[in-house]
Design a protein around this motif. Sequence first.
Motif, PDB file in Angstrom:
ATOM      1  N   PHE A   1       0.839  -1.191   0.000  1.00 39.49           N
ATOM      2  CA  PHE A   1       0.000   0.000   0.000  1.00 39.49           C
ATOM      3  C   PHE A   1       0.878   1.246   0.000  1.00 39.49           C
ATOM      4  N   ARG A   2       0.372   2.301  -0.606  1.00 40.62           N
ATOM      5  CA  ARG A   2       1.015   3.607  -0.518  1.00 40.62           C
ATOM      6  C   ARG A   2       0.123   4.527   0.302  1.00 40.62           C
ATOM      7  N   PRO A   3       0.620   5.045   1.431  1.00 41.98           N
ATOM      8  CA  PRO A   3      -0.198   5.990   2.189  1.00 41.98           C
ATOM      9  C   PRO A   3      -0.382   7.274   1.391  1.00 41.98           C
ATOM     10  N   PRO A   4      -1.620   7.684   1.117  1.00 39.77           N
ATOM     11  CA  PRO A   4      -1.848   8.831   0.253  1.00 39.77           C
ATOM     12  C   PRO A   4      -1.628  10.175   0.926  1.00 39.77           C
ATOM     13  N   GLY A   5      -1.830  10.231   2.242  1.00 39.27           N
ATOM     14  CA  GLY A   5      -1.693  11.524   2.881  1.00 39.27           C
ATOM     15  C   GLY A   5      -1.530  11.416   4.377  1.00 39.27           C
ATOM     16  N   GLY A   6      -1.257  10.220   4.870  1.00 36.72           N
ATOM     17  CA  GLY A   6      -1.071  10.046   6.304  1.00 36.72           C
ATOM     18  C   GLY A   6      -1.991   8.978   6.843  1.00 36.72           C
ATOM     19  N   THR A   7      -1.691   8.492   8.022  1.00 40.21           N
ATOM     20  CA  THR A   7      -2.472   7.444   8.667  1.00 40.21           C
ATOM     21  C   THR A   7      -3.919   7.880   8.836  1.00 40.21           C
ATOM     22  N   GLY A   8      -4.837   6.964   8.557  1.00 41.75           N
ATOM     23  CA  GLY A   8      -6.250   7.240   8.727  1.00 41.75           C
ATOM     24  C   GLY A   8      -6.946   7.626   7.433  1.00 41.75           C
ATOM     25  N   VAL A   9      -6.202   7.893   6.379  1.00 37.98           N
ATOM     26  CA  VAL A   9      -6.800   8.250   5.107  1.00 37.98           C
ATOM     27  C   VAL A   9      -7.034   6.976   4.299  1.00 37.98           C
ATOM     28  N   ARG A  10      -8.274   6.752   3.840  1.00 40.83           N
ATOM     29  CA  ARG A  10      -8.615   5.497   3.202  1.00 40.83           C
ATOM     30  C   ARG A  10      -8.260   5.453   1.719  1.00 40.83           C
ATOM     31  N   ALA A  11      -8.460   6.565   1.004  1.00 39.23           N
ATOM     32  CA  ALA A  11      -8.166   6.559  -0.432  1.00 39.23           C
ATOM     33  C   ALA A  11      -6.669   6.421  -0.640  1.00 39.23           C
ATOM     34  N   GLY A  12      -6.276   5.586  -1.581  1.00 38.97           N
ATOM     35  CA  GLY A  12      -4.845   5.381  -1.792  1.00 38.97           C
ATOM     36  C   GLY A  12      -4.588   4.482  -2.970  1.00 38.97           C
ATOM     37  N   ARG A  13      -3.454   3.806  -2.909  1.00 37.29           N
ATOM     38  CA  ARG A  13      -3.060   2.974  -4.028  1.00 37.29           C
ATOM     39  C   ARG A  13      -2.350   1.727  -3.514  1.00 37.29           C
ATOM     40  N   LEU A  14      -2.500   0.644  -4.251  1.00 39.13           N
ATOM     41  CA  LEU A  14      -1.853  -0.621  -3.939  1.00 39.13           C
ATOM     42  C   LEU A  14      -1.085  -1.080  -5.160  1.00 39.13           C
ATOM     43  N   ALA A  15       0.102  -1.629  -4.946  1.00 38.30           N
ATOM     44  CA  ALA A  15       0.897  -2.187  -6.038  1.00 38.30           C
ATOM     45  C   ALA A  15       1.132  -3.667  -5.791  1.00 38.30           C
ATOM     46  N   SER A  16       1.198  -4.442  -6.862  1.00 42.08           N
ATOM     47  CA  SER A  16       1.537  -5.863  -6.757  1.00 42.08           C
ATOM     48  C   SER A  16       2.547  -6.208  -7.850  1.00 42.08           C
ATOM     49  N   VAL A  17       3.436  -7.157  -7.551  1.00 36.75           N
ATOM     50  CA  VAL A  17       4.438  -7.597  -8.520  1.00 36.75           C
ATOM     51  C   VAL A  17       4.388  -9.114  -8.641  1.00 36.75           C
ATOM     52  N   SER A  18       4.711  -9.590  -9.833  1.00 33.71           N
ATOM     53  CA  SER A  18       4.482 -11.004 -10.130  1.00 33.71           C
ATOM     54  C   SER A  18       5.605 -11.602 -10.954  1.00 33.71           C
ATOM     55  N   ASP A  19       5.655 -12.934 -10.950  1.00 32.40           N
ATOM     56  CA  ASP A  19       6.569 -13.662 -11.817  1.00 32.40           C
ATOM     57  C   ASP A  19       6.215 -13.501 -13.300  1.00 32.40           C
ATOM     58  N   ASP A  20       5.071 -12.880 -13.594  1.00 34.09           N
ATOM     59  CA  ASP A  20       4.739 -12.626 -14.995  1.00 34.09           C
ATOM     60  C   ASP A  20       5.453 -11.386 -15.534  1.00 34.09           C
ATOM     61  N   LYS A  21       6.399 -10.849 -14.715  1.00 34.34           N
ATOM     62  CA  LYS A  21       7.256  -9.715 -15.074  1.00 34.34           C
ATOM     63  C   LYS A  21       6.500  -8.394 -15.153  1.00 34.34           C
ATOM     64  N   SER A  22       5.395  -8.286 -14.403  1.00 33.52           N
ATOM     65  CA  SER A  22       4.618  -7.056 -14.434  1.00 33.52           C
ATOM     66  C   SER A  22       4.416  -6.498 -13.032  1.00 33.52           C
ATOM     67  N   ILE A  23       4.162  -5.189 -12.975  1.00 32.78           N
ATOM     68  CA  ILE A  23       3.744  -4.492 -11.768  1.00 32.78           C
ATOM     69  C   ILE A  23       2.341  -3.975 -12.038  1.00 32.78           C
ATOM     70  N   THR A  24       1.398  -4.288 -11.170  1.00 27.74           N
ATOM     71  CA  THR A  24       0.028  -3.809 -11.342  1.00 27.74           C
ATOM     72  C   THR A  24      -0.306  -2.825 -10.231  1.00 27.74           C
ATOM     73  N   LEU A  25      -0.936  -1.704 -10.605  1.00 27.78           N
ATOM     74  CA  LEU A  25      -1.355  -0.683  -9.658  1.00 27.78           C
ATOM     75  C   LEU A  25      -2.876  -0.679  -9.540  1.00 27.78           C
ATOM     76  N   TYR A  26      -3.358  -0.509  -8.314  1.00 29.78           N
ATOM     77  CA  TYR A  26      -4.787  -0.466  -8.040  1.00 29.78           C
ATOM     78  C   TYR A  26      -5.111   0.782  -7.225  1.00 29.78           C
ATOM     79  N   ASP A  27      -6.279   1.379  -7.501  1.00 30.73           N
ATOM     80  CA  ASP A  27      -6.806   2.400  -6.611  1.00 30.73           C
ATOM     81  C   ASP A  27      -7.510   1.708  -5.459  1.00 30.73           C
ATOM     82  N   TYR A  28      -7.266   2.179  -4.247  1.00 30.94           N
ATOM     83  CA  TYR A  28      -7.880   1.592  -3.056  1.00 30.94           C
ATOM     84  C   TYR A  28      -8.735   2.637  -2.355  1.00 30.94           C
ATOM     85  N   SER A  29      -9.982   2.289  -2.082  1.00 32.64           N
ATOM     86  CA  SER A  29     -10.864   3.224  -1.387  1.00 32.64           C
ATOM     87  C   SER A  29     -11.811   2.475  -0.465  1.00 32.64           C
TER      88      SER A  29
END
Length: 279
Positions: free
Chosen positions: A251-279
């Motif tokens: 997870f990437r903290p968007p603006g400090g602890t307690g803030v729900r909106a943000g972003r998540l990243a995942s990495v895989s053996d398929d040689k890709s990085i995927t980004l997700y919006d988290y809310s």
Amino acid sequence: MKLAGLKSVDGAHEESIYALGVVSLAAHPAGALAAAVSLDSYVRVFDVDSGSSVATLEAPPSEVWGIQFHPKGSALAAAGGGSGSVKLWDTEKWKPITSLAVPRPEGARPDKTGSGKFVLSVAWSPDGKLLACGSMDGTIAVYDAVRMKFLHHLEGHHMPVRSMVFSPVDPHVLFTASDDCHIHIYDAKEKSLIGAMSGHASWVLSIDVSPDGMAVATGSSDRTVRLWDINTRASVQTMSNHNDQVWAVAFRPPGGTGVRAGRLASVSDDKSITLYDYS
């Protein structure tokens, strides 16, 4: 809470300075530095903006696996693989602080090779007072990180514990991911298992907790990323963007602890990085 697929990044810039595979990466809390570890037994610290080398740390006699910086950035901890220890360096001069041996649980049988513990993962509590490490046998060793003293083992997993993270809102709560397909929630100070979650079809390889402490994300060798509600201890969403096992989520903290909106990243053996919006 939900995840929304944002984009995938393929063919990222590569640095061919490692003799063997890179297995873990950690960012310094200040954001200017990062450290990467390889199966060649070296930890390499570099400047994030320029990519220039800051320090190269030797960690013989074994390979290094998971790493994490102290919450204040004053130290770097590394899971020492077959050395059966957690290695610590200061981040001012990059000198070794100590090596913490990981004892076997009471009554545990020696393995067939007669060797010590194999340590895979490591995590600091957000107040820097506890240090935990996960091992190949499914046990978790907890240390007083101030006195550098072993406290106790946490038990419950029956296969390797490859990833772990403390809650950002409760310094005693530890989340762990294991090859037994389970996610455990422990009170690391009181030595108790307080919850468990399951749903992945194969090994749970990675775990992270949201900045507000309300959700957990996991990556698995079943090729999925799952989002979990900590209150209900249930999986609320499964993302199937990857075509191979998912080795890390963050997870990437968007603006400090307690803030729900943000972003998540995942990495895989398929040689890709995927980004997700988290809310």
